[in-house]
Design a protein around this motif. Structure first.
Motif, mmCIF file in Angstrom:
data_model
loop_
_atom_site.group_PDB
_atom_site.id
_atom_site.type_symbol
_atom_site.label_atom_id
_atom_site.label_comp_id
_atom_site.label_asym_id
_atom_site.label_seq_id
_atom_site.Cartn_x
_atom_site.Cartn_y
_atom_site.Cartn_z
ATOM 1 N N LEU A 122 0.811 -1.223 0.000
ATOM 2 C CA LEU A 122 0.000 0.000 0.000
ATOM 3 C C LEU A 122 0.843 1.271 0.000
ATOM 4 N N ASP A 123 2.099 1.144 0.446
ATOM 5 C CA ASP A 123 2.952 2.332 0.545
ATOM 6 C C ASP A 123 4.023 2.275 -0.530
ATOM 7 N N GLU A 124 4.708 3.399 -0.697
ATOM 8 C CA GLU A 124 5.772 3.466 -1.703
ATOM 9 C C GLU A 124 7.156 3.485 -1.066
ATOM 10 N N GLY A 125 7.195 3.159 0.230
ATOM 11 C CA GLY A 125 8.492 3.078 0.896
ATOM 12 C C GLY A 125 9.001 4.408 1.400
ATOM 13 N N SER A 126 8.183 5.445 1.305
ATOM 14 C CA SER A 126 8.645 6.794 1.665
ATOM 15 C C SER A 126 7.963 7.325 2.926
ATOM 16 N N GLU A 127 7.299 6.428 3.654
ATOM 17 C CA GLU A 127 6.492 6.895 4.779
ATOM 18 C C GLU A 127 7.248 7.011 6.092
ATOM 19 N N GLU A 130 6.373 2.259 11.172
ATOM 20 C CA GLU A 130 6.599 0.835 11.367
ATOM 21 C C GLU A 130 5.877 0.036 10.290
ATOM 22 N N VAL A 131 6.583 -0.915 9.694
ATOM 23 C CA VAL A 131 5.963 -1.759 8.665
ATOM 24 C C VAL A 131 4.891 -2.636 9.311
ATOM 25 N N LEU A 132 3.775 -2.761 8.615
ATOM 26 C CA LEU A 132 2.673 -3.631 9.053
ATOM 27 C C LEU A 132 2.347 -4.620 7.947
ATOM 28 N N PHE A 133 2.311 -5.895 8.305
ATOM 29 C CA PHE A 133 1.792 -6.924 7.399
ATOM 30 C C PHE A 133 0.409 -7.308 7.904
ATOM 31 N N TYR A 186 -6.410 -12.755 1.426
ATOM 32 C CA TYR A 186 -5.803 -11.488 0.990
ATOM 33 C C TYR A 186 -4.602 -11.239 1.892
ATOM 34 N N ARG A 187 -3.647 -10.479 1.416
ATOM 35 C CA ARG A 187 -2.581 -10.000 2.318
ATOM 36 C C ARG A 187 -1.991 -8.729 1.748
ATOM 37 N N PHE A 188 -1.524 -7.880 2.652
ATOM 38 C CA PHE A 188 -0.864 -6.662 2.182
ATOM 39 C C PHE A 188 0.220 -6.224 3.143
ATOM 40 N N ARG A 189 1.130 -5.443 2.564
ATOM 41 C CA ARG A 189 2.169 -4.795 3.351
ATOM 42 C C ARG A 189 1.885 -3.305 3.330
ATOM 43 N N THR A 190 2.039 -2.667 4.494
ATOM 44 C CA THR A 190 1.830 -1.228 4.574
ATOM 45 C C THR A 190 2.629 -0.676 5.750
ATOM 46 N N VAL A 191 2.285 0.508 6.208
ATOM 47 C CA VAL A 191 2.904 1.076 7.415
ATOM 48 C C VAL A 191 1.796 1.342 8.420
ATOM 49 N N LEU A 192 2.113 1.200 9.697
ATOM 50 C CA LEU A 192 1.096 1.424 10.725
ATOM 51 C C LEU A 192 0.601 2.868 10.668
ATOM 52 N N ALA A 280 5.204 -5.085 12.566
ATOM 53 C CA ALA A 280 3.961 -5.554 13.189
ATOM 54 C C ALA A 280 3.203 -6.433 12.203
ATOM 55 N N GLU A 281 2.369 -7.321 12.755
ATOM 56 C CA GLU A 281 1.542 -8.178 11.901
ATOM 57 C C GLU A 281 0.161 -8.335 12.527
ATOM 58 N N ILE A 282 -0.838 -8.265 11.671
ATOM 59 C CA ILE A 282 -2.228 -8.434 12.110
ATOM 60 C C ILE A 282 -2.877 -9.484 11.215
ATOM 61 N N ALA A 283 -3.553 -10.449 11.823
ATOM 62 C CA ALA A 283 -4.374 -11.400 11.076
ATOM 63 C C ALA A 283 -5.832 -11.063 11.354
#
Ligand code: MBD
Ligand code: FE
Length: 308
Positions: A122-127, A130-133, A186-192, A280-283
């Motif tokens: 969801l992010d472009e790496g510029s945020e 903390e990374v969230l999966f 579904y799964r995604f990577r983003t930032v908290l 961080a990771e959330i299911a």
């Protein structure tokens, strides 16, 4: 209270105002306008509202519209939550029970986010932040996976700002549509995300100040989950531990929408994900109901922006 409202003059005024004396127009609109204007008259009487106060309220409404904050005050006054409670009640009466709880959409959805299959970043790496999966499964109430469902996700960045409304962010930043795979996953990577705060100088916060209230939301992630033949789910998850978790100015926190946040501080686990910082990771699974004729549709038509 005064008898002014009961005079023939005021009653005639209300009847004419709402068009109840003519045979044109829309009957439902007339009855609703009659009720709303009558209630306003009553409020003005009961509180002896003076013309200066009245016109200050009219300026307020003008300002609210000009600041594009109608959609912000509505949840702040609990109106959006009340609409949800009414939908919940209609569903209970139709025998629809269980499934993932709904909660409000809020004012910051943007239509047309990029669509991908199974997963997304969801992010472009510029945020920074903390990374969230996040991952999970879309199922029906009988536990069967729903393949081909669309998980439409949007959230704020680590500063609490939403792309489009915050023009400094890339187009569709932290907004994606993900189609579930054959197992409904579904799964995604983003930032908290961080929590949201109403614009401090805006009209919504101005009224909240007069009510002695803050305009803060706990950190959260929004979802629309749709699939052919299923009732549309509008919901959010909250990030556990946020100081506003149970003190949301928009009244959107509900039981069942506060998943556990797993923290990974072991450098080995970080490396395995291509990271060199704690993440961080959330299911979280979404459970949908089949569409049915005896309950009002959960597809809500409202104005949405579309990123240019
Ligand atoms: C938000 O991010 C939000 O979700 C709501 C309901 C109101 C204001 C900001
Ligand atoms: Fe939000």
């Amino acid at each position: 209270m005064s008898d002014l409202l009961d005079t023939r003059e005021v009653q005639n005024l209300l009847t004419k105002v709402s068009g109840l004396a003519n045979d044109k127009g829309d009957a439902r609109v007339k009855r609703i306008v009659y009720r709303v204007v009558s209630d306003l008259f009553k409020t003005i009487e009961e509180f002896d509202v003076q013309p200066n106060e009245f016109w200050s309220a009219m300026s307020y409404l003008t300002e609210l519209g000009q600041a594009s904050e109608v959609g912000l005050l509505v949840p702040g006054l609990g109106l959006e939550t009340f609409l949800d409670l009414r939908t919940d009640e209609a569903e209970r009466k139709a025998g629809i029970e269980g499934g993932t709880p709904r909660t409000i959409e809020g004012p910051l959805y943007v239509a047309g986010a990029p669509l991908s299959k199974g997963e997304a970043r969801l992010d472009e790496g510029s945020e920074g932040g903390e990374v969230l999966f996040m991952n999970g499964q879309v199922r029906d109430v009988n536990g069967r996976p729903v393949a081909g469902a669309i998980v439409d996700v949007w959230h704020a960045n680590p500063l609490g700002g939403y792309s489009f409304f915050d023009p400094s962010q890339p187009k569709y930043n932290l907004r994606r549509r993900i189609e579930t795979d054959a197992e409904g996953r579904y799964r995604f990577r983003t930032v908290l995300p961080s929590g949201y705060a109403c614009p401090p100088e805006g009209p919504t916060q101005k009224l909240l100040d007069q009510l002695g209230r803050h305009g803060r939301r706990p950190a959260h992630i929004h979802f629309f989950v749709t699939a052919p033949g299923y009732r549309k789910l509008t919901t959010q998850i909250n990030i556990d531990g946020d100081e506003y978790l149970h003190d949301d100015f928009a009244f959107a926190t509900r039981d069942g929408l506060i998943p556990e946040v797993h923290r990974f501080s072991d450098p080995e686990e970080q490396r395995a994900r291509g990271l060199n910082a704690p993440f961080a990771e959330i299911a979280f699974d979404f459970v949908l109901h089949r569409e049915r004729a005896n309950a009002p549709s959960t597809v809500v038509t409202r104005a949405h922006a579309e990123a240019a």
